[in-house]
Design an enzyme around this catalytic site. Structure first.
Site, PDB file in Angstrom:
ATOM      1  N   ASN A 351       0.851  -1.186   0.000  1.00  0.00           N
ATOM      2  CA  ASN A 351       0.000   0.000   0.000  1.00  0.00           C
ATOM      3  C   ASN A 351       0.881   1.228   0.000  1.00  0.00           C
ATOM      4  OD1 ASN A 351      -2.520   1.642   0.561  1.00  0.00           O
ATOM      5  ND2 ASN A 351      -1.227   2.201   2.315  1.00  0.00           N
ATOM      6  N   GLU A 352       0.690   2.065  -0.977  1.00  0.00           N
ATOM      7  CA  GLU A 352       1.422   3.333  -1.064  1.00  0.00           C
ATOM      8  C   GLU A 352       2.924   3.123  -0.873  1.00  0.00           C
ATOM      9  OE1 GLU A 352      -0.454   6.248   1.463  1.00  0.00           O
ATOM     10  OE2 GLU A 352      -2.215   6.329   0.178  1.00  0.00           O
TER      11      GLU A 352
HETATM   12  O1  AHR Z   1      -7.472   6.253   3.823  1.00  0.00           O
HETATM   13  C1  AHR Z   1      -6.635   6.670   4.840  1.00  0.00           C
HETATM   14  C2  AHR Z   1      -5.157   6.475   4.527  1.00  0.00           C
HETATM   15  O2  AHR Z   1      -4.791   7.252   3.450  1.00  0.00           O
HETATM   16  C3  AHR Z   1      -4.761   5.089   4.124  1.00  0.00           C
HETATM   17  O3  AHR Z   1      -4.408   4.338   5.190  1.00  0.00           O
HETATM   18  C4  AHR Z   1      -3.552   5.300   3.277  1.00  0.00           C
HETATM   19  O4  AHR Z   1      -3.417   4.298   2.317  1.00  0.00           O
HETATM   20  C5  AHR Z   1      -3.714   6.688   2.766  1.00  0.00           C
HETATM   21  O5  AHR Z   1      -2.607   7.474   2.934  1.00  0.00           O
END
Ligand code: AHR
Length: 794
Positions: A351-352
């Site tokens: 994720n990211e």
């Molecule tokens: O949606 C909230 C946060 O935003 C998530 O955890 C992350 O993936 C993003 O930065």
């Protein structure tokens, strides 16, 4: 009659329209609308699982939250000397090490108020279950009571003969009254030592009997999600590797699921574990989209030679979801109550996560998964440095959080996207700024953006708003779709936008042309700032002068840098010899001052490079980090001077010498920017942005009903009479309009007024294939237009 409106020197000619008009080619169907376009993203954030969708009423049921028995209150009767402590001497099981030790010396009560009160509903049944063990002669009973906020009893019962080693005890409680702020009270008496663990109180009624809070599950079911991305977000990554999400610790009996400190500031019980997420998907009729940790947390990465376990965990997750019952993990799934496959098709790796560490880890997963499960679609992060190309992902996940205006301005982003590359999953998007707690204007920005995704759903095949849920008592993210307390919920205006899109999906797109007025843009404005990029530098004599000669700002670094807002990781600012100094050679370090409403002024200052790779950054028209301009002097490894940050930019060869004071001047007037270095004009440019239309629309057709579905956003402040031309003959002339708007763009929903901004529907008639509708200012309208008498009767 169309004239052309030419704006500035940029190639941005837009026709000036006489009258707003939307034309749809009803008889020329285009590409299919992605059937999985609109889904949801559930992250365990803002207490959305514990304290939310997972309806455990007791908080800290397993006493794992800390060394103290947090959220448990002891009330001693007069003369009683009973004490409570957490205890690890003889745990319930090797994975559940802490329990509560009650040294009983007289009558006492243990009280748990759950997550800001337990919602007890009259006539409903609740199951109290706990593990207990008696020692030092304890052979007593526990009287359990549901207690209202006013201390009235709302039901109760007794468990007697608690003695000996660890055993589970269960009691069903029937509520005789209602209170949304109730508590559980356990009354104890006698002598000896009592150990308690896994003290749970759950409503017997759960959604589809699968253990989730009914009203919240119904709220997401109403969004008809085509898929569910879970369980995060940053929660998947964790702050460090010890706190990453590990699905294997979230399955099986709840008393062996080790709670984990959540990045969003609470202990997660994992009562909502991997299996329950998959079950939720099945119950929603949504495709599961599981996101695994890629061996990267916010602060640490797993060394490449230790990555096998992470790859194996991903393979095992697929086997758990889909594998035959004679496989190791498929067998466990069956044991946990689901012999048939959950049909997992989508797996997101990380994720990211981005840059080199991601590019090195991504192939490890892809090779192993494609070799064993070629049918699984793998989704890569499109994050810092772009998505990895080797091996090529099937889909890439883009995230957008921004202002309403950003979403409006970018609503056409996908019209020109690369159709040869991977498909796009917009896994997280939401208006999070300039939207109050989530107001109508934010919803309008998102609706416009969604018309763009729908029109381009040949390339954008999946999308989900983020985040989904928020317990109003533990808000860790500024804007969240569904907000709740122990008993009620409300959706943001954005919730209704999601619902309107979901309820009015079409099967094929129809060509659409939109002619609309150009939005009135305010002149560029913002505060000023100085900064560095991999460089140490100092700044002095900073002045901002209004066109009439008035001094708007005059720096004073004789004593301190008070009044300057400093940003950037690891920055080190100080004042020395009347100058403001920054000495960390890190990226994107800046200090801001002044007023965001400033439009026309001259900024003057002196700057000197102390060391490092580049020169200095002079910020202006600064609203926020992704809405500002700067003059980057000696940028790009000290090779160029560039005005950048907006649509227009200007770059000249140039470098900055170390140790030399430079005179810098920036004149801004309207959209004109002039930059001078040591008195010499270096840049002279117009920073006007491409004019933006005020109407955004998409058109689709429902192949079953044959309805033409038009989704139209009017982002202007006022209503516009809009001609809608369907380019078709013999229409029956019946239609339905569903309109989301409100008196003010700042209007919000609340627990007290949950439907203040919610859609209203009306039927209307027209003749021929053209009609005019008044689209209210700041509105989102869905028009369902019948195309045959048969569909009109549906
Ligand atoms: O949606 C909230 C946060 O935003 C998530 O955890 C992350 O993936 C993003 O930065």
């Amino acid at each position: 009659m169309k004239k052309l409106l030419f704006v500035g020197m940029l190639a941005m000619a837009l026709p000036l329209v006489a009258a707003p008009k939307i034309t749809v080619d009803v008889n020329r169907p285009g590409h299919a609308v992605s059937p999985e376009l609109f889904g949801i993203f559930f992250e365990d954030i803002n207490l959305s699982a514990d304290g939310g969708l997972y309806p455990e009423l007791v908080r800290n049921r397993s006493f794992e939250d800390s060394d103290e028995p947090e959220n448990w209150k002891l009330v001693n009767a007069p003369e009683s000397k009973t004490e409570i402590h957490t205890d690890t001497s003889r745990p319930l099981n090797p994975l559940n090490r802490r329990s509560l030790r009650v040294n009983l010396e007289g009558a006492a009560s243990l009280i748990n108020e759950g997550y800001w009160g337990m919602n007890i509903v009259a006539g409903e049944h609740y199951t109290l279950k706990f593990a207990a063990r008696g020692a030092d002669g304890f052979e007593g009973a526990i009287k359990a009571k549901l207690i209202g906020g006013d201390k009235h009893e709302l039901g109760g019962g007794e468990i007697s003969e608690i003695s000996g080693g660890w055993k589970y005890y269960t009691l069903e409680l029937t509520a005789t009254g209602a209170d949304s702020k109730a508590a559980l009270r356990l009354d104890l008496s006698g002598k000896g030592t009592l150990f308690l663990d896994m003290v749970s109180l759950m409503p017997n009624k759960t959604w589809k009997n699968h253990g989730l809070r009914v009203d919240l599950a119904e709220a997401i079911d109403a969004l008809k999600p085509a898929f569910l991305r879970f369980p995060g977000g940053c929660w998947v990554e964790g702050e460090d590797m010890a706190h990453m999400y590990n699905w294997k610790k979230t399955i099986g009996n709840v008393d062996i699921r080790t709670p984990l400190w959540n990045i969003w500031q609470y202990n997660a019980t994992h009562g909502l574990g991997y299996h329950e997420y998959l079950q939720l998907c099945e119950d929603l009729g949504a495709e599961p989209l599981f996101c695994v940790n890629v061996g990267m947390s916010h602060r640490e990465n797993v060394p490449l030679d230790l990555m096998d376990q992470w790859v194996q965990d991903a393979l095992d997750a697929i086997e758990y979801a889909n594998g035959p019952t004679n496989s190791l993990w498929g067998g466990l799934r069956a044991k946990n109550g689901h012999p048939s496959s959950f049909n997992l098709k989508y797996l997101e790796i990380g994720n990211e996560n981005g840059r080199q560490p991601y590019r090195e880890r991504w192939p490890l997963f892809v090779k192993a998964i494609r070799a064993k499960y070629p049918e699984i679609q793998l989704i890569a992060n499109d994050w810092a440095g772009g998505y990895p190309k080797e091996p090529m992902p099937e889909m890439v996940d883009e995230h957008y959080y921004n202002t309403p205006e950003w979403f409006l301005r970018n609503a056409h982003k996908y019209d020109t996207y690369d159709r040869q590359g991977p498909k796009i999953f917009v896994g997280e998007y939401a208006v999070t700024r300039n939207t109050g707690h989530g107001n109508l204007r934010g919803a309008i920005g998102e609706a416009a953006w969604m018309t763009g995704m729908e029109r381009n759903s040949d390339v954008v095949v999946m999308a989900s708003y983020a985040p989904l849920f928020c317990n109003a008592n533990h808000k860790r993210w500024p804007v969240n779709l569904i907000n709740f307390d122990s008993a009620q919920w409300f959706g943001l205006p954005s919730y209704y936008v999601q619902k309107m899109f979901a309820e009015n999906r079409g099967d094929v797109t129809l060509p659409i042309q939109v002619e609309a007025p150009v939005a009135v843009e305010p002149p560029p404005s913002g505060c000023i700032g100085v900064g560095t990029w991999n460089t140490a530098a100092e700044f002095k004599d900073i002045r901002v002068i209004a066109p009439d000669g008035n001094i708007l700002f005059n720096s004073d670094f004789s004593k301190s840098s008070e009044g300057w807002k400093k940003l950037g990781r690891g920055a080190h600012w100080s004042v020395q010899d009347g100058a403001l100094r920054q000495t960390t050679e890190g990226e994107f370090i800046r200090a801001l001052a002044g007023d965001r409403s400033w439009t026309d002024y001259t900024l003057e200052l002196r700057a000197r490079k102390i060391s490092g790779k580049e020169g200095f950054l002079i910020l202006f028209h600064n609203q926020q980090d992704d809405e500002r301009l700067w003059w980057n002097l000696g940028g790009y490894n000290n090779t160029r001077h560039v005005v950048e940050g907006g649509e227009a930019s200007d770059s000249k060869n140039g470098s900055i010498e170390t140790g030399r004071w430079y005179d810098i001047k920036i004149e801004v007037s309207g959209t004109r920017v002039k930059c001078f270095l040591d008195g010499q004009l270096i840049h002279n440019l117009d920073v006007r942005r491409t004019p933006m239309r005020t109407l955004f629309a998409s058109a689709t057709r429902d192949e079953q009903s044959k309805d033409v579905i038009l989704k139209i956003v009017n982002s202007a402040a006022d209503a516009v009479e809009t001609e809608i031309d369907l380019n078709a003959a013999n229409l029956p002339g019946t239609a339905k309009a569903i309109v989301l708007t409100s008196a003010s763009p700042k209007d919000e929903n609340t627990l007290e007024e949950p439907l203040k901004v919610s859609p209203r529907a009306e039927d209307f008639r027209f003749s021929g294939s053209r009609f005019t509708r008044s689209l209210p200012g700041n509105s989102f309208t869905v028009l369902r237009i019948r195309t045959s008498e048969q569909s009109a009767r549906r």
